[in-house]
Write a protein that holds these residues in place. Sequence first.
Motif, mmCIF file in Angstrom:
data_model
loop_
_atom_site.group_PDB
_atom_site.id
_atom_site.type_symbol
_atom_site.label_atom_id
_atom_site.label_comp_id
_atom_site.label_asym_id
_atom_site.label_seq_id
_atom_site.Cartn_x
_atom_site.Cartn_y
_atom_site.Cartn_z
ATOM 1 N N TYR A 199 0.842 -1.193 0.000
ATOM 2 C CA TYR A 199 0.000 0.000 0.000
ATOM 3 C C TYR A 199 0.883 1.251 0.000
ATOM 4 C CZ TYR A 199 -3.980 -3.009 0.955
ATOM 5 O OH TYR A 199 -4.948 -3.967 0.854
ATOM 6 N N PRO A 200 0.373 2.363 -0.579
ATOM 7 C CA PRO A 200 1.196 3.569 -0.709
ATOM 8 C C PRO A 200 1.253 4.397 0.573
ATOM 9 C CG PRO A 200 -0.959 3.954 -1.668
ATOM 10 C CD PRO A 200 -0.926 2.501 -1.268
ATOM 11 N N THR A 201 2.349 5.133 0.723
ATOM 12 C CA THR A 201 2.494 6.115 1.792
ATOM 13 C C THR A 201 1.791 7.405 1.388
ATOM 14 O OG1 THR A 201 4.605 5.198 2.546
ATOM 15 C CG2 THR A 201 4.171 7.511 3.071
ATOM 16 N N LEU A 202 1.183 8.074 2.344
ATOM 17 C CA LEU A 202 0.522 9.353 2.096
ATOM 18 C C LEU A 202 1.415 10.480 2.592
ATOM 19 C CD1 LEU A 202 -3.080 8.412 3.340
ATOM 20 C CD2 LEU A 202 -2.139 8.204 1.030
ATOM 21 N N TYR A 203 1.455 11.593 1.849
ATOM 22 C CA TYR A 203 2.336 12.706 2.174
ATOM 23 C C TYR A 203 1.519 13.980 2.365
ATOM 24 C CZ TYR A 203 5.783 9.442 0.251
ATOM 25 O OH TYR A 203 6.558 8.331 -0.007
ATOM 26 N N SER A 204 1.714 14.633 3.512
ATOM 27 C CA SER A 204 0.913 15.818 3.821
ATOM 28 C C SER A 204 1.241 17.005 2.924
ATOM 29 C CB SER A 204 1.104 16.220 5.290
ATOM 30 O OG SER A 204 2.424 16.673 5.527
ATOM 31 N N ASP A 205 2.431 17.037 2.308
ATOM 32 C CA ASP A 205 2.785 18.147 1.428
ATOM 33 C C ASP A 205 2.374 17.902 -0.021
ATOM 34 O OD1 ASP A 205 4.605 16.107 1.133
ATOM 35 O OD2 ASP A 205 6.372 17.418 1.002
ATOM 36 N N ARG A 206 1.747 16.754 -0.264
ATOM 37 C CA ARG A 206 1.280 16.440 -1.611
ATOM 38 C C ARG A 206 -0.241 16.343 -1.681
ATOM 39 N NH1 ARG A 206 5.448 11.523 -3.267
ATOM 40 N NH2 ARG A 206 7.374 12.545 -2.512
ATOM 41 N N GLN A 207 -0.864 16.135 -0.555
ATOM 42 C CA GLN A 207 -2.318 16.036 -0.505
ATOM 43 C C GLN A 207 -2.789 16.504 0.863
ATOM 44 O OE1 GLN A 207 -1.337 11.510 -0.541
ATOM 45 N NE2 GLN A 207 -3.531 11.668 -0.349
ATOM 46 N N HIS A 208 -4.034 16.904 0.932
ATOM 47 C CA HIS A 208 -4.565 17.398 2.202
ATOM 48 C C HIS A 208 -4.845 16.218 3.129
ATOM 49 C CE1 HIS A 208 -6.684 19.818 5.103
ATOM 50 N NE2 HIS A 208 -7.708 18.981 5.037
ATOM 51 N N ILE A 209 -4.213 16.233 4.298
ATOM 52 C CA ILE A 209 -4.409 15.185 5.299
ATOM 53 C C ILE A 209 -4.728 15.846 6.636
ATOM 54 C CG2 ILE A 209 -3.406 13.235 6.524
ATOM 55 C CD1 ILE A 209 -1.492 12.850 4.214
ATOM 56 N N GLU A 210 -5.744 15.366 7.273
ATOM 57 C CA GLU A 210 -6.141 15.885 8.586
ATOM 58 C C GLU A 210 -6.111 14.751 9.602
ATOM 59 O OE1 GLU A 210 -9.983 17.974 10.810
ATOM 60 O OE2 GLU A 210 -10.082 17.426 8.689
ATOM 61 N N ILE A 211 -5.297 14.883 10.637
ATOM 62 C CA ILE A 211 -5.235 13.878 11.694
ATOM 63 C C ILE A 211 -6.495 13.973 12.550
ATOM 64 C CG2 ILE A 211 -3.967 13.012 13.684
ATOM 65 C CD1 ILE A 211 -2.443 12.687 11.105
ATOM 66 N N ILE A 212 -7.179 12.864 12.698
ATOM 67 C CA ILE A 212 -8.400 12.821 13.511
ATOM 68 C C ILE A 212 -8.088 12.463 14.956
ATOM 69 C CG2 ILE A 212 -10.624 11.655 13.820
ATOM 70 C CD1 ILE A 212 -10.652 11.242 10.780
ATOM 71 N N GLY A 213 -7.221 11.500 15.162
ATOM 72 C CA GLY A 213 -6.901 11.090 16.523
ATOM 73 C C GLY A 213 -5.812 10.040 16.562
ATOM 74 N N VAL A 214 -5.325 9.769 17.769
ATOM 75 C CA VAL A 214 -4.238 8.825 17.991
ATOM 76 C C VAL A 214 -4.790 7.526 18.564
ATOM 77 C CG1 VAL A 214 -2.105 8.413 19.280
ATOM 78 C CG2 VAL A 214 -2.612 10.706 18.391
ATOM 79 N N VAL A 215 -4.314 6.407 18.055
ATOM 80 C CA VAL A 215 -4.718 5.098 18.569
ATOM 81 C C VAL A 215 -4.023 4.876 19.913
ATOM 82 C CG1 VAL A 215 -4.625 2.611 18.198
ATOM 83 C CG2 VAL A 215 -5.115 4.142 16.283
#
Length: 227
Positions: free
Chosen positions: A200-216
């Motif tokens: 599966y691919p890694t997601l990058y915050s400087d390439r797409q909008h990512i919002e952290i919802i919470g910590v496990v």
Amino acid sequence: MLIHDRIASRRREIGLSQVALAKKTGVSGTSVSKWESGLNQPKGRYLNDLAAALGVTVEWLLTGNSSQSAEVGSKGAFSNTEPAVVPSGRRIPILSYVQAGHWREMCDQAFGVDGNTEFVLAGIDVGQHAFGLWLRGNSMAPTFNEGDLVIIDPDESPRPGDFVIAKNGSEEATFKKYRPRGIGLDGKEVFELVPLNDDYPTLYSDRQHIEIIGVVIEHRIFIRRHR
């Protein structure tokens, strides 16, 4: 003694009614009554929650062996080296991936969960906006598998190596490992969301909008998977 005898005797020993035990475990009073009469037996997440509510180990509930008393430590693990401490964990909702993706907005607008929502008893102290999520897919295998339950606390700030629930522009939440990469040219934090499964691919915050919802903050594994 059988498991239903141990449930009933321990409940009476700590002074709980069936209704009070049901509330702590996240089930109906009828379920507790059936457990104590031997008509049904608690399984999966309910067995873990029942043991936590009664302040005993799962092993003791199932077999009567080992120390009855259990203390919940900082990571939710049981230890039988100290007197029993019934955790103060509260009932939290178990959300769908779509609900988790909109959880911050729902909390901000004071929208509650509906009457069909499933609840679980958190094993450790959690914030007011904590929720549970049944995992799906295998992007985080082999550590996390489909059917596992994770408890997420949106009031916790992620640290390097934490596992987080995030929203990546879609309507649904995603579950990945948090890896900070410093500060970008715009002054904002740059981070990656990394799957444990290399397929599966890694997601990058400087390439797409990512919002952290919470910590496990808690991970529960069940031999019999949720269906």
